[in-house]
Design an enzyme around this catalytic site. Structure first.
Site, short mmCIF file in Angstrom:
data_model
loop_
_atom_site.label_atom_id
_atom_site.label_comp_id
_atom_site.label_asym_id
_atom_site.label_seq_id
_atom_site.Cartn_x
_atom_site.Cartn_y
_atom_site.Cartn_z
N GLU A 506 4.37 -7.94 -0.49
CA GLU A 506 5.43 -7.45 -1.39
C GLU A 506 6.72 -8.23 -1.21
OE1 GLU A 506 6.02 -3.25 -1.65
OE2 GLU A 506 3.97 -2.89 -2.29
C1 LIG Z 1 -3.00 -9.00 4.25
C2 LIG Z 1 -2.42 -9.44 2.95
C3 LIG Z 1 -2.60 -8.66 1.82
C4 LIG Z 1 -2.14 -9.11 0.59
N1 LIG Z 1 -2.43 -8.38 -0.54
C5 LIG Z 1 -2.17 -8.95 -1.75
C6 LIG Z 1 -2.64 -8.33 -2.96
O1 LIG Z 1 -3.27 -7.28 -2.93
N2 LIG Z 1 -2.39 -8.93 -4.14
C7 LIG Z 1 -1.69 -10.10 -4.21
O2 LIG Z 1 -1.50 -10.60 -5.29
N3 LIG Z 1 -1.20 -10.69 -3.09
C8 LIG Z 1 -1.43 -10.15 -1.87
N4 LIG Z 1 -0.97 -10.77 -0.73
C9 LIG Z 1 -0.18 -11.97 -0.85
C10 LIG Z 1 1.26 -11.83 -0.39
O3 LIG Z 1 2.00 -11.18 -1.37
C11 LIG Z 1 1.74 -13.25 -0.08
O4 LIG Z 1 1.14 -13.60 1.15
C12 LIG Z 1 3.21 -13.37 -0.01
O5 LIG Z 1 3.73 -13.27 -1.30
C13 LIG Z 1 3.67 -14.67 0.61
O6 LIG Z 1 3.00 -15.78 0.10
P1 LIG Z 1 2.37 -16.85 1.12
O7 LIG Z 1 1.59 -16.11 2.13
O8 LIG Z 1 1.68 -17.86 0.32
O9 LIG Z 1 3.63 -17.48 1.87
P2 LIG Z 1 4.54 -18.68 1.36
O10 LIG Z 1 4.95 -18.45 -0.04
O11 LIG Z 1 3.88 -19.97 1.69
O12 LIG Z 1 5.83 -18.47 2.26
C14 LIG Z 1 5.90 -18.96 3.61
C15 LIG Z 1 7.27 -18.54 4.18
O13 LIG Z 1 8.31 -19.15 3.42
C16 LIG Z 1 9.25 -18.17 2.98
N5 LIG Z 1 9.75 -18.57 1.66
C17 LIG Z 1 9.04 -19.03 0.60
N6 LIG Z 1 9.87 -19.33 -0.42
C18 LIG Z 1 11.12 -19.07 0.01
C19 LIG Z 1 12.44 -19.18 -0.58
N7 LIG Z 1 12.63 -19.61 -1.83
N8 LIG Z 1 13.50 -18.84 0.16
C20 LIG Z 1 13.33 -18.40 1.42
N9 LIG Z 1 12.14 -18.26 2.01
C21 LIG Z 1 11.05 -18.59 1.32
C22 LIG Z 1 8.47 -16.86 2.95
O14 LIG Z 1 9.35 -15.78 3.18
C23 LIG Z 1 7.51 -17.03 4.12
O15 LIG Z 1 8.14 -16.65 5.29
C24 LIG Z 1 -1.41 -10.32 0.50
C25 LIG Z 1 -1.18 -11.06 1.66
C26 LIG Z 1 -1.69 -10.65 2.87
C27 LIG Z 1 -1.46 -11.51 4.07
#
Ligand SMILES: Cc1cc2nc3c(=O)[nH]c(=O)nc-3n(C[C@H](O)[C@H](O)[C@H](O)COP(=O)(O)OP(=O)(O)OC[C@H]3O[C@@H](n4cnc5c(N)ncnc54)[C@H](O)[C@@H]3O)c2cc1C
Length: 833
Positions: A506
């Site tokens: 989220e």
């Molecule tokens: C267990 C689990 C359940 C999930 N369930 C769902 C689901 O049901 N449906 C769904 O659609 N998704 C789901 N997700 C996805 C989740 O919403 C994403 O993992 C999340 O949005 C972050 O994306 P990412 O993991 O690719 O991290 P990235 O986008 O690669 O981010 C890596 C880091 O960079 C930071 N970051 C990125 N961009 C910026 C910025 N512009 N400024 C500052 N910081 C930044 C982030 O805060 C993070 O710390 C789930 C993830 C997990 C791990």
């Protein structure tokens, strides 16, 4: 002397005029009167000495009068600025615009205003539940908690047991947000929050299972935006668990930046169930999808393209959400990820050229392209409920279990909770539990009455999960090896393992703190910024200028009011801050909050004005401002909770602790933002206004922590209140129930234990293996028969409480190694396709 009084009166008048946002005509009159009084010599100055000042005041009065005439002001001052500012104001992308338009503005705007209206805070209803909601909490929710066996779920099955699936489906847990008319429970946000929290206090895995269908996903989207046919068909099925939903937004290349997804649908004509229909040919690749591996209905987000203009709305329709049955030909539901050792189903899914009819778009064809707005709107409310509920409950459960353990576990002949070194983390945990619960309750009440607080929900998400993470680390440290060794008797590990999930989903916390809360929050909650941007983006330059002029003039008055207001309150140490009538003992905290709000509003306003379009990249500044705003909001919630709870005497120390630490953190956040403000003259100005006499808030003193921890190391109302609404087992067969039983008995046996300890220290009784020291103490008359029995029983319970599990190596060998479908294999598959 008279002249000093006159000068002081002038300074006071200037402060008052600025702080009250006096209009230009008011300034004209005030300056003219001042010039006249000076010139007449009424106040004892020589006419020749004051002549230059009289001229200056007169000229200023004329300038104000001229500026008060709108056409002149616009032509001379505002129009050139309007053109310049157009280039420096933050650029708002289409998806950001939709995020900005989504959700509601509420108490966050009060904090941005610098002059919060306390009556708006007290108007938020206290926790209110219907009889049906209360009965559900005390009935099926407790029953579910009793059924949830953490070790079985997390280790033995690595899955949710079939009976738990069955129970949550048949008892309506999956349809709490679905209206009664559609077969759901139609619970308020407050009730949903409490249900989720109680389950989370027992099993984060089972909580996830219930949370996902009740947050952003098919159920909520259909309930709010679905066509009548979609509502009629899906909602009763979702409510009864006949459909298991998942929501698929995230993909390998679109994580935090979900709007840049490569998942695409092309509008085409095709055949569906033997008929030719307008539909969408979809290709997507999603990952991390919770409940995905077991879902029967996928809420799929993708970008919709209409190359042949079949829908008549141009080529790029925008982000769209459709309901795709998992059994539909071409839908590939992958296997499972292993997120942090948790057991809830989570995995990838994908499809290539899957044809679906356009009716499957949520809300039908007319809602094609509205996906991002729908998601943002639902997220603003959902983000206030899901993770804050589990973070508040987690903090309360950790506090209850850890204080019990700290009272039972002895080292150096002392319960470890009584040692100062451990009192510190326990006090921190108490603060987290109180703050998280206070903010959860207030924010859930806001959502219950129809708000969708986009900025406050972002604060709630990152602050409550971040604080829970700190509390978890403290709980682990306090338990020593008992917390680290996993097994059926470990009641900390599941929360510890699941914590990174809460931090990431989220909106991952770093992004939520440094980008969403302040950068978007300022645009949304600032009283004038949004109006100014809208005016600059107006297609008609003339209309834009008029709108800009109105907003800009108010903005200037607002900035000056905050500058003078902040300086005034900082010079007077907040003594004159506004206080609600109900404040009583907490009046001093309200005054400091008022002062803090003034300071925040001033710094935030200048940050927005000076950094403009740079706001999104100056994340170290915006992150700190998000922290400052959070501290203000959370402390407001703390005060409100105390009042809603009827101002319990015992809780005043907890509130004082939260207030001292909250104000200190507010100060440090503002100080960090100011010290690192990238434009030197603005930095100097901010420092002079916000810290004219230095930074004088200090963290809560040690004695407060001592008082608070004292409340928790003995059973009682205060302890129950601080850990309210969680599931509390009283069964000795349950690891946390055992804690409760042993804790009560340890406290009851304290005086008797002292007698025995004294005899042991005196060398009368020998507490060594092989000797029955209870019998020895009874024989020597140190203890009565009954006392000996009491301590014997406590000793046996304590031995069980401090025991850790051990295993045969074969029992703990992971069994997923052989069948893994790893990331490299997936990439190879993709390359081969
Ligand atoms: C267990 C689990 C359940 C999930 N369930 C769902 C689901 O049901 N449906 C769904 O659609 N998704 C789901 N997700 C996805 C989740 O919403 C994403 O993992 C999340 O949005 C972050 O994306 P990412 O993991 O690719 O991290 P990235 O986008 O690669 O981010 C890596 C880091 O960079 C930071 N970051 C990125 N961009 C910026 C910025 N512009 N400024 C500052 N910081 C930044 C982030 O805060 C993070 O710390 C789930 C993830 C997990 C791990």
């Amino acid at each position: 002397m008279a002249q000093i009084v006159v000068l002081a009166a002038c300074v006071a008048a200037i402060f008052a005029l600025f702080m009250r946002r006096t209009p230009l005509l008011g300034w004209t009159a005030a300056l003219a009167v001042a010039a006249y009084v000076l010139q007449t010599g009424l106040v004892g100055f020589e006419e020749s000495d004051v002549r230059p000042f009289v001229w200056l005041l007169g000229l200023l009065a004329l300038a104000c009068a001229a500026l008060a005439y709108a056409p002149l002001r616009r032509a001379a001052l505002v129009a050139p600025l309007f053109r310049r500012i157009k280039g420096t104001l933050p650029k708002v992308s289409a998806t950001e615009q939709e995020a900005l338009n989504a959700g509601t503005i509420g108490f966050d705007a009060e904090l941005f205003s610098g002059t919060p209206d306390w009556s708006k805070l007290s108007a938020v209803p206290p926790i209110t539940l219907s009889e049906e909601e209360k009965a559900f909490l005390d009935g099926p929710v407790n029953e579910l908690c009793r059924m949830a066996k953490d070790w079985q779920i997390r280790h033995e099955l690595r899955d949710i047991p079939a009976e738990i699936w069955e129970f949550v489906k048949t008892r309506g847990f999956l349809g709490m947000l679905i209206a009664k008319e559609h077969g759901g429970l139609g619970f308020s946000a407050q009730a949903q929050s409490l249900v989720l929290g109680r389950i989370a206090s027992r099993s984060p895995d089972v909580c996830t299972l219930v949370m996902v269908p009740n947050s952003l996903g098919p159920g909520e989207l259909i309930e709010k935006y679905g066509t009548p046919a979609q509502k009629q068909y899906y909602l009763p099925r979702l409510a009864k668990g006949l459909e298991v939903p998942c929501f698929a937004l995230t993909g390998p290349t679109s994580g935090s930046d979900a709007a840049t997804m490569r998942d695409v649908g092309y509008v085409e004509r095709g055949r569906h169930q033997g008929e030719e229909v307008v539909g969408i040919r979809l290709s997507w690749e999603k990952r991390y999808i919770t409940l995905g591996p077991q879902a029967t209905l996928v809420g799929l987000a993708f970008r919709l393209i209409d190359r042949d203009n079949i829908l008549g709305r141009g080529e790029d329709i925008g982000i769209t959400v459709a309901l795709v049955p998992a059994s539909h030909p071409g839908v590939e539901i992958g296997r499972r990820h292993l997120p942090s050792g948790t057991a809830f189903p989570n995995g990838p899914n994908w499809g290539r050229d899957v044809f679906i009819p356009i009716d499957w778009v949520i809300g039908g064809e007319k809602m094609a392209g509205q996906g991002w707005r729908m998601l943002m709107e639902c997220l603003a409310a959902g983000r206030s409920i899901s993770l804050p509920s589990s973070s508040a409950a987690g903090a309360k459960a950790l506090l209850r279990h850890t204080t019990a353990y700290a009272r039972i576990r002895k080292q150096f002949d002392l319960p470890i909770g009584r040692m100062e070194g451990l009192e510190e983390p326990l006090a921190r945990m108490a603060e987290v539990a109180y703050v998280n619960e206070a903010a959860r309750a207030v924010t859930a009440s806001m959502v219950s009455r129809g708000e969708k607080p986009s900025v406050l929900s972002a604060i709630m998400k990152y602050q409550t999960t971040e604080r829970l993470r700190r509390a978890l680390n403290d709980a682990m440290d306090l338990h020593g090896g008992r917390g680290i060794c996993d097994g059926p008797s470990n009641y900390l590990m599941s929360a510890y393992q699941t914590m990174p999930v809460g931090i990431t989903v989220e909106g991952a916390n770093i992004l939520t703190r440094s980008l969403i809360t302040f950068a978007q929050g300022a645009l949304r909650s600032h009283p004038f910024l949004y109006r100014e941007i809208a005016a600059c983006q107006d297609a008609s330059a003339a209309r834009g200028l008029v709108a800009f002029d109105a907003a800009f003039c108010e903005h200037v008055a607002f900035t000056l009011a905050n500058a003078f207001g902040a300086l005034f309150h900082n010079l007077t140490f907040g003594r004159f801050g506004r206080v609600p009538r109900t404040a009583h003992a907490n009046a001093v905290v309200y005054r400091q909050l008022w002062r803090g709000a003034r300071n925040f509003a001033f710094v935030a306003d200048l940050a927005v004005a000076v950094l403009g379009g740079q706001l999104k990249v100056r994340q170290k500044v915006t992150g700190r401002l998000a922290d400052a705003l959070s501290e203000l909001y959370l402390l407001c919630c703390v005060l409100k909770r105390y009042e809603d709870d009827g101002k319990p005497v015992d809780d005043r120390h907890v509130v004082a602790l939260c207030a001292a630490n909250g104000l200190f953190k507010l100060q440090e956040a503002l100080r960090g933002a100011i010290d690192n403000f990238p434009v030197a003259p603005v930095r100097w100005l901010l420092r002079a206004v916000v810290f004219p006499l230095g930074a004088h808030y200090r963290p809560a003193p040690d004695w407060l922590g001592h008082k608070v921890v004292g409340l928790l190391l003995a059973p009682g109302e205060a302890r129950d209140r601080l850990t309210r609404f969680i599931y509390v087992s009283r069964s000795e067969d349950d690891p946390t129930g055992l804690l409760e039983v042993a804790f009560t008995k340890a406290v009851a046996a304290e005086a008797t234990e002292k007698k025995l300890d004294h005899a042991v220290r005196a060398g009368k009784v020998h507490r060594v293996h092989g000797n029955d020291w209870f019998a020895e103490a009874v024989k020597l008359g140190v203890l009565s028969e009954a006392e000996g029995q009491q301590l014997r029983e406590l000793e046996a319970l304590t031995a069980r409480v401090i025991a850790v599990d051990h295993f045969d190596p074969a029992e703990v060998r992971p069994h997923y190694m052989t069948a893994g479908h790893n990331a490299r294999a997936m990439l190879q598959d993709a390359a081969a396709q």
